[in-house]
Scaffold this active site. Structure first.
Site, PDB file in Angstrom:
ATOM      1  N   ILE A  85       0.880  -1.473   0.234  1.00 43.36           N
ATOM      2  CA  ILE A  85       0.214  -0.305   0.145  1.00 43.36           C
ATOM      3  C   ILE A  85       0.838   1.253   0.235  1.00 43.36           C
ATOM      4  O   ILE A  85       1.642   0.974   0.582  1.00 43.36           O
ATOM      5  CB  ILE A  85      -0.891   0.218   1.518  1.00 43.36           C
ATOM      6  CG1 ILE A  85      -1.594  -0.946   1.599  1.00 43.36           C
ATOM      7  CG2 ILE A  85      -1.785   1.200   1.628  1.00 43.36           C
ATOM      8  CD1 ILE A  85      -2.406  -1.372   3.040  1.00 43.36           C
ATOM      9  N   GLY A 136       0.550 -19.754   7.155  1.00 42.61           N
ATOM     10  CA  GLY A 136       1.740 -19.296   6.968  1.00 42.61           C
ATOM     11  C   GLY A 136       1.698 -17.474   6.894  1.00 42.61           C
ATOM     12  O   GLY A 136       2.529 -16.985   6.572  1.00 42.61           O
ATOM     13  N   ASP A 150       4.100  -5.728  16.149  1.00 45.14           N
ATOM     14  CA  ASP A 150       3.870  -4.831  14.929  1.00 45.14           C
ATOM     15  C   ASP A 150       3.494  -3.700  14.560  1.00 45.14           C
ATOM     16  O   ASP A 150       3.771  -2.805  13.666  1.00 45.14           O
ATOM     17  CB  ASP A 150       3.571  -6.162  13.970  1.00 45.14           C
ATOM     18  CG  ASP A 150       3.368  -5.879  12.334  1.00 45.14           C
ATOM     19  OD1 ASP A 150       4.598  -5.932  12.100  1.00 45.14           O
ATOM     20  OD2 ASP A 150       2.687  -5.901  11.964  1.00 45.14           O
ATOM     21  N   LYS A 154       3.590  -0.065  13.561  1.00 40.69           N
ATOM     22  CA  LYS A 154       4.125   0.987  12.742  1.00 40.69           C
ATOM     23  C   LYS A 154       3.036   2.097  12.442  1.00 40.69           C
ATOM     24  O   LYS A 154       3.934   3.447  12.314  1.00 40.69           O
ATOM     25  CB  LYS A 154       2.768   0.362  11.175  1.00 40.69           C
ATOM     26  CG  LYS A 154       3.581  -1.569  10.885  1.00 40.69           C
ATOM     27  CD  LYS A 154       2.396  -2.134  10.489  1.00 40.69           C
ATOM     28  CE  LYS A 154       3.562  -3.682   9.502  1.00 40.69           C
ATOM     29  NZ  LYS A 154       2.231  -4.339   9.287  1.00 40.69           N
TER      30      LYS A 154
END
Length: 355
Positions: A85, A136, A150, A154
């Site tokens: 993005i 995964g 995480d 960000k």
């Protein structure tokens, strides 16, 4: 050994650092060390560096941007937030004429996939995590995703760029999704809502920001309501431009690689322009989350809903058919006052409502 470019391969970093023909380097190692040391040496040597390394950008990005500016190189990190993005470049170039007041995003594809599966299939957390690992989407050790770290890195990177001052990710209050259960989604369906993990930062009148990563309950009126599965979306709110939405694949090797290569191309096209300037000196003040105000969805054990609803100033009592408990949608409370109130009742769980 059979690769046609085998003669260009090296395991010695100094071969890259000392090669005058190498002008741009892509760092996709992950982690802070030795990536920081390598990147700093490259920038001081006048080589541009592009990266997907959100941990490094969040922790040491200001130092690296300063080094790039001093040497006339570029330090570019589009791939560090939102995968493919485009969000970094719009923040630093396309909307610089406006004052950004808020950034809210679904910034982690793993947790968004898990919450979507819990909502649609009625599965509990452990079953959905196992499914995400088999596909995964989640690591064997999923803590960085499911505990919100995480997304915290960000939102800190985006906030630093949007507000022009370094935001320390460790100052961002963070909750993950590990306590969300299928029962929470049963109540959400009664309310016509969904549960998402948001990273949010808002500019305050005193120049500080409020910043938080946590699960929230949203209605279908919210712009991020329809962002499901592994997709990411970022809502940027400005004083003049109103709301802008950036939506797409937030993770995966191909979207991330696309963003890395886009930065390589940009550095090659503009070798004498430092695209991202360092943030202002000092660190952005992040306000105490306990002083922020929210409405809440709260689950309480028992059957005396009316009496408890009055104490919580609730505007709705919710019955999801779960034995010996009920849900409430409360009025707005400061977090510290709400936490103190919850200590007086057998509260099962609490989820904030997105504004």
């Amino acid at each position: 050994p059979n690769d046609p470019h085998k003669d260009l391969f090296t395991k010695d970093f100094n071969d890259i650092l000392n090669d005058d023909e190498t002008k741009i380097v892509a760092e996709t190692m992950g982690g802070v060390n030795p990536a920081f040391d390598f990147t700093m040496k490259l920038l001081k040597a006048g080589k541009s560096v592009v990266t997907s390394n959100k941990e490094l950008v969040a922790q040491r990005g200001l130092e690296l941007l300063q080094a790039a500016e001093e040497s006339g190189a570029n330090y570019l990190f589009e791939a560090s937030v939102g995968g493919g993005i485009p969000i970094i470049r719009p923040l630093v170039s396309s909307i610089t004429s406006d004052a950004v007041t808020e950034i809210t995003g679904i910034l982690n594809g793993t947790t968004n996939y898990m919450l979507t599966k819990m909502s649609e299939d009625g599965l509990d957390y452990d079953a959905v995590l196992e499914d995400a690992q088999e596909r995964g989407y989640a690591e064997r050790n999923p803590a960085a995703d499911v505990e919100g770290h995480d997304a915290r890195r960000k939102i800190a990177i985006l906030s630093s760029l949007a507000f022009g001052k370094y935001v320390d990710y460790e100052d961002v209050y963070t909750e993950g999704i590990t306590k969300i259960t299928s029962a929470d989604f049963a109540y959400a369906k009664v309310l016509g809502s969904r549960i998402k993990l948001f990273g949010t930062s808002k500019k305050k009148e005193d120049g500080s920001i409020s910043a938080m990563v946590c699960p929230v309950m949203i209605t279908n009126e919210h712009p991020l309501f329809a962002v499901n599965d592994v997709m990411n979306a970022i809502l940027v709110r400005g004083e003049s431009m109103g709301d802008l939405m950036f939506y797409g694949a937030g993770a995966g090797k191909l979207p991330t690689a696309s963003a890395v290569v886009a930065d390589v191309v940009n550095a090659a096209r503009n070798p004498k322009i430092t695209e991202i300037a360092p943030y202002e000196p000092g660190k952005m003040t992040v306000s105490d989350h306990l002083k922020s105000t929210h409405s809440y969805f709260v689950r309480v054990k028992g059957s005396d809903a009316n009496a408890v609803a009055e104490s919580f100033k609730a505007n709705q009592i919710v019955d999801a058919g779960i034995a010996d408990e009920f849900g409430l949608v409360t009025a707005e409370w400061a977090e510290n006052e709400f936490d103190a109130l919850c200590e007086n009742y057998p509260v099962v769980s609490v989820i904030r409502l997105a504004k």
